[in-house]
Motif scaffolding. Structure first.
Motif, mmCIF file in Angstrom:
data_model
loop_
_atom_site.group_PDB
_atom_site.id
_atom_site.type_symbol
_atom_site.label_atom_id
_atom_site.label_comp_id
_atom_site.label_asym_id
_atom_site.label_seq_id
_atom_site.Cartn_x
_atom_site.Cartn_y
_atom_site.Cartn_z
ATOM 1 N N THR A 12 18.762 -51.178 -70.352
ATOM 2 C CA THR A 12 19.158 -52.100 -69.276
ATOM 3 C C THR A 12 20.519 -51.757 -68.677
ATOM 4 N N ASN A 13 21.096 -50.646 -69.102
ATOM 5 C CA ASN A 13 22.443 -50.284 -68.629
ATOM 6 C C ASN A 13 22.444 -48.879 -68.038
ATOM 7 N N ALA A 14 21.378 -48.562 -67.274
ATOM 8 C CA ALA A 14 21.167 -47.177 -66.846
ATOM 9 C C ALA A 14 21.402 -46.986 -65.351
ATOM 10 N N GLY A 15 22.193 -47.839 -64.734
ATOM 11 C CA GLY A 15 22.447 -47.686 -63.307
ATOM 12 C C GLY A 15 21.178 -47.883 -62.505
ATOM 13 N N THR A 16 20.921 -46.999 -61.544
ATOM 14 C CA THR A 16 19.738 -47.143 -60.695
ATOM 15 C C THR A 16 18.546 -46.324 -61.177
ATOM 16 N N ALA A 17 18.632 -45.751 -62.386
ATOM 17 C CA ALA A 17 17.510 -44.973 -62.918
ATOM 18 C C ALA A 17 16.274 -45.858 -63.047
ATOM 19 N N LEU A 18 15.136 -45.343 -62.574
ATOM 20 C CA LEU A 18 13.873 -46.065 -62.685
ATOM 21 C C LEU A 18 12.937 -45.424 -63.694
ATOM 22 N N TYR A 19 13.062 -44.114 -63.900
ATOM 23 C CA TYR A 19 12.140 -43.362 -64.737
ATOM 24 C C TYR A 19 12.928 -42.687 -65.855
ATOM 25 N N PHE A 20 12.262 -42.459 -66.976
ATOM 26 C CA PHE A 20 12.983 -42.003 -68.165
ATOM 27 C C PHE A 20 13.738 -40.702 -67.939
ATOM 28 N N ASP A 21 13.192 -39.783 -67.118
ATOM 29 C CA ASP A 21 13.851 -38.487 -66.972
ATOM 30 C C ASP A 21 15.053 -38.542 -66.027
ATOM 31 N N GLN A 22 15.332 -39.728 -65.454
ATOM 32 C CA GLN A 22 16.544 -39.920 -64.659
ATOM 33 C C GLN A 22 17.712 -40.395 -65.523
ATOM 34 N N LEU A 23 17.415 -40.695 -66.789
ATOM 35 C CA LEU A 23 18.453 -41.173 -67.713
ATOM 36 C C LEU A 23 19.282 -40.005 -68.220
ATOM 37 N N GLU A 24 20.527 -40.287 -68.566
ATOM 38 C CA GLU A 24 21.440 -39.276 -69.100
ATOM 39 C C GLU A 24 22.179 -39.836 -70.311
ATOM 40 N N GLY A 25 22.643 -38.920 -71.165
ATOM 41 C CA GLY A 25 23.515 -39.290 -72.275
ATOM 42 C C GLY A 25 22.903 -40.317 -73.201
ATOM 43 N N PRO A 26 23.688 -41.313 -73.630
ATOM 44 C CA PRO A 26 23.210 -42.311 -74.594
ATOM 45 C C PRO A 26 21.979 -43.075 -74.119
#
Length: 345
Positions: free
Chosen positions: A148-162
């Motif tokens: 819930t703290n991933a900015g505007t990422a919608l899909y898992f591969d847009q996530l970074e780091g922790p």
């Protein structure tokens, strides 16, 4: 908990991609169904269909399994337990059972369809009764949305780091839970086929380009006040495409004493929308058809996760269709499916 697929038959209507994938599993289903022997104590066989959605795709595979069983055991009673969320479009599903091509039309012994309306991360059937299980294009859906703290990422591969590590851990826990539940339900010697979206070695997520478009459009809509920015910044759709190594991992622990991973392979699935575009060059049709496919599985989750209004949702998919039409020549959406054969020891 994930949301069900689009209702009123919309998911089935736009499921040609899934049907292409299902056709590639027919030979495997036939070969494994040929190994099944009716249980003497129970007097028959039990098939479980984990994540059946609206039934168009899994009805094809279940029919092949029942036909193969009937070739060796024509009079054996067969029970088929279909599983999906309580909020699934069960009316459309039951319509498939009534159709002429339903497995219920196969002659021979009695066939009893059953419905278990619950998440497959919970117990779906009584313990140790399932002789043959199928889960097609479902286990990439997680039990709950991502970080819930991933900015505007919608899909898992847009996530970074922790945040990316957090969702990978979540996916690992859910996959392990899925397998633990099936270990409790499969009869000794029971077989399970799981087909799910996967990332091949050196590859990338199938949804990479499409979800980048969706993310960009959602950011624009948030800037315009058409969707809730706070909701956008707190939601990642609960889909995770695993690597082969991630699929194998739970079998290396205690679970491996109860379940054997007999075989696993990753294969590309033909994109029928792209194939049609290469044939006819109709970019408008490409945009319309791909948006229909994408919307059928994503809209229910995005509508709830983004707390979006009807107008906001309509604008999201209207803009997506237009961008797809504009980029039809270069757009890439290539699903790789991992098919695993699992046996209860």
């Amino acid at each position: 908990m994930p949301e069900p697929m689009a209702s009123d038959g919309a998911y089935d209507h736009h499921s040609d991609y899934q049907m292409h994938g299902a056709m590639s599993e027919v030979e495997l289903v036939d070969s494994l169904a040929a190994e099944l022997i009716p249980n003497r104590e129970r007097g028959g066989l039990v098939i479980a269909d984990y994540g059946c959605a609206q039934g168009r795709v899994t009805n094809l595979l279940i029919r092949h399994a029942v036909e193969r069983i009937r070739s060796g055991h024509p009079d054996a009673p067969i029970s088929v337990c279909h599983n999906d969320l309580l909020t699934n479009d069960w009316a459309t599903f039951v319509g498939h059972l009534r159709a002429d091509d339903s497995y219920l039309s196969i002659p021979g012994g009695p066939i009893t369809p059953l419905i278990s309306a619950i998440s497959f991360y919970e117990p779906v059937t009584p313990r140790y009764v399932v002789d043959f299980g199928l889960s097609f294009a479902a286990a990439q859906w997680l039990a709950s949305p991502g970080p819930t703290n991933a900015g505007t990422a919608l899909y898992f591969d847009q996530l970074e780091g922790p945040a990316r590590e957090e969702m990978a851990s979540q996916a690992d826990r859910d996959w392990t839970t899925f397998l633990e539940r099936r270990a409790e339900e499969l009869a000794p010697g029971g077989l399970l086929i799981v087909n799910l979206m996967a990332i091949p070695d050196g590859g990338h997520a199938a949804g990479k380009e499409a979800w980048e478009m969706a993310r960009s459009i959602c950011v624009d809509l948030a800037d315009e006040g058409q969707i809730d920015r706070k909701a956008l910044e707190a939601y990642v759709i609960p889909i995770y495409e695993r690597t082969a190594e991630e699929v194998r991992r739970p079998f290396l622990g205690e679970l491996g004493e109860r379940l054997e991973l007999r075989d696993e392979r990753i294969e590309a699935v033909e994109n029928p929308v792209a194939t049609a575009f290469r044939r006819d060059g109709d970019a408008a049709k490409f945009g319309r058809d791909f948006t229909g496919f994408f919307r059928a599985f994503s809209e229910p989750s995005l509508r709830v996760g983004l707390r979006a209004s009807d107008a906001g949702i309509e604008e999201l998919y209207r803009r997506l269709e237009r961008r797809l039409e504009e980029t039809a020549e270069t757009f890439v959406f290539e699903v790789n499916a991992l098919s695993a054969v699992i046996a209860r020891t």
